[in-house]
Design a protein around this motif. Structure first.
Motif, short mmCIF file in Angstrom:
data_model
loop_
_atom_site.label_atom_id
_atom_site.label_comp_id
_atom_site.label_asym_id
_atom_site.label_seq_id
_atom_site.Cartn_x
_atom_site.Cartn_y
_atom_site.Cartn_z
N THR A 10 -20.36 -0.14 37.49
CA THR A 10 -20.73 -1.30 38.31
C THR A 10 -22.22 -1.64 38.34
N SER A 11 -23.08 -0.82 37.75
CA SER A 11 -24.50 -1.14 37.77
C SER A 11 -24.77 -2.45 37.03
N LEU A 12 -25.93 -3.05 37.28
CA LEU A 12 -26.27 -4.36 36.72
C LEU A 12 -26.13 -4.36 35.20
N TRP A 141 -18.38 7.54 36.46
CA TRP A 141 -18.67 7.36 37.88
C TRP A 141 -19.68 8.41 38.32
N ASN A 142 -20.96 8.11 38.06
CA ASN A 142 -22.06 9.00 38.43
C ASN A 142 -21.90 10.35 37.73
N LYS A 181 -12.65 14.71 34.70
CA LYS A 181 -11.37 14.81 35.40
C LYS A 181 -10.34 13.94 34.69
N GLU A 182 -9.27 14.57 34.19
CA GLU A 182 -8.22 13.81 33.53
C GLU A 182 -7.13 13.44 34.52
N VAL A 206 -15.11 -0.23 42.14
CA VAL A 206 -15.92 -1.44 42.32
C VAL A 206 -17.02 -1.12 43.32
N GLY A 207 -18.14 -1.82 43.20
CA GLY A 207 -19.24 -1.59 44.12
C GLY A 207 -19.81 -0.19 43.97
N LYS A 208 -20.28 0.36 45.08
CA LYS A 208 -20.91 1.69 45.07
C LYS A 208 -19.97 2.79 45.55
#
Length: 306
Positions: A10-12, A141-142, A181-182, A206-208
């Protein structure tokens, strides 16, 4: 040289490959169908026509232009479906990974070779033959990499099973510092409402801190609960079986607060706006007939690091 960086969904967004519906070719035969939803529309005589799909992809491209995103398009292959660029490759951090896709789709990678040529060759990798993996099953995701797979012993019998456990292990080995993670996904060759073709067909952040999820897309409740515990039940928008079929979880984020969505996703779009998102609604229902939507059509190359 093209800079690559993708660490989340979701980053720019700054640079992306967007597929194309031009020169799409004739309607496939039933024997040529890759998924049950396409088969359903082929048999019903409702398979999408090129003119409508080009119009939908032009609307998507216009949103990217509005947000000043640099867009690459595949070179055209005559009479060939090149809509779903997510299948053919994906970026993790600063590495481009070529997907081992269905053999007769190999030409799609050749069609974006001019983009790959702009990358640092040391950062372009191709998994060995035993590794099956497609971009729709891979989500960043991070500190996490989520990967959709299918653990059934009948994996080889399912054309809808696109990422195997060798693919999961390949990513683990390539990114040892990440939590990989599967998720074991529900597959069907004949009923699209019971087929999570890729992870993004039943889940997407979505989002943060929020996500869209379809509980019954996961074969094991523990996999579903992993995401509930990670994101929090209050931050997850649960979609129905029919909404999953319509591809509600396959939206696309241009920024943490900007989501591109199909204009008919009324319930989802209302929820997104209630959570503070700007929702860019476009028509994409014809392309959805091929069991893919907005995320499937994109291959992000560069998002601004948080």
């Amino acid at each position: 040289m093209l800079s690559l960086h993708i660490s989340d969904e979701t980053s720019l967004l700054k640079e992306v490959v967007l597929g194309t519906a031009q020169n799409n070719g004739p309607t496939p035969t039933a024997e040529e169908a890759y998924d049950p939803k396409s088969l359903e529309h082929i048999l019903a005589g409702t398979y999408p026509v090129e003119e409508d799909m080009v119009r939908e992809m032009d609307a998507f491209a216009a949103v990217f232009e509005k947000y000043h995103v640099k867009v690459y398009r595949p070179e055209l292959i005559e009479n060939y479906n090149q809509i779903f660029s997510r299948d053919i490759g994906f970026v993790i951090e600063d590495t481009f990974i070529k997907a081992n896709i269905l053999p007769d789709r190999e030409r799609e990678l050749d069609a974006i070779q001019y983009v790959i040529d702009l990358m640092n060759p040391a950062k372009v990798v191709r998994p060995p033959e035993n590794v099956h993996i497609e971009g729709g099953d891979v989500m960043l995701w991070n500190d996490h990499i989520f990967i959709g797979t299918y653990k059934g012993s009948d994996y080889k019998n399912y054309i809808t099973a696109r990422t195997n456990m060798d693919g999961v292990q390949y990513i683990r080995d390539l990114f040892p510092s990440k939590i990989v993670k599967e998720f074991d996904l529900v597959k069907s060759k004949i009923e699209a409402r019971d087929n999570a073709l890729h992870l993004d067909c039943c889940f997407q952040p979505v989002g943060k801190d929020k996500g869209i999820i379809y509980k019954s897309g996961f074969r094991e409740e523990s996999d579903y609960m992993y995401l509930v515990n990670l994101f929090g039940m209050e931050n997850l928008f649960h979609i129905t079986r029919d909404e999953m079929y319509d591809m509600n979880s396959n939206v696309f984020s241009i920024a943490p607060d900007v989501v591109v969505s199909e204009r008919n996703f009324t319930r989802l779009n209302t929820w997104l706006r209630s959570q503070g998102f700007t929702v860019e609604e476009i028509p994409y229902a014809e392309i959805a007939k091929q069991e893919g939507l907005l995320r499937c059509s994109t291959l992000p190359l560069l998002r601004m690091p948080q």
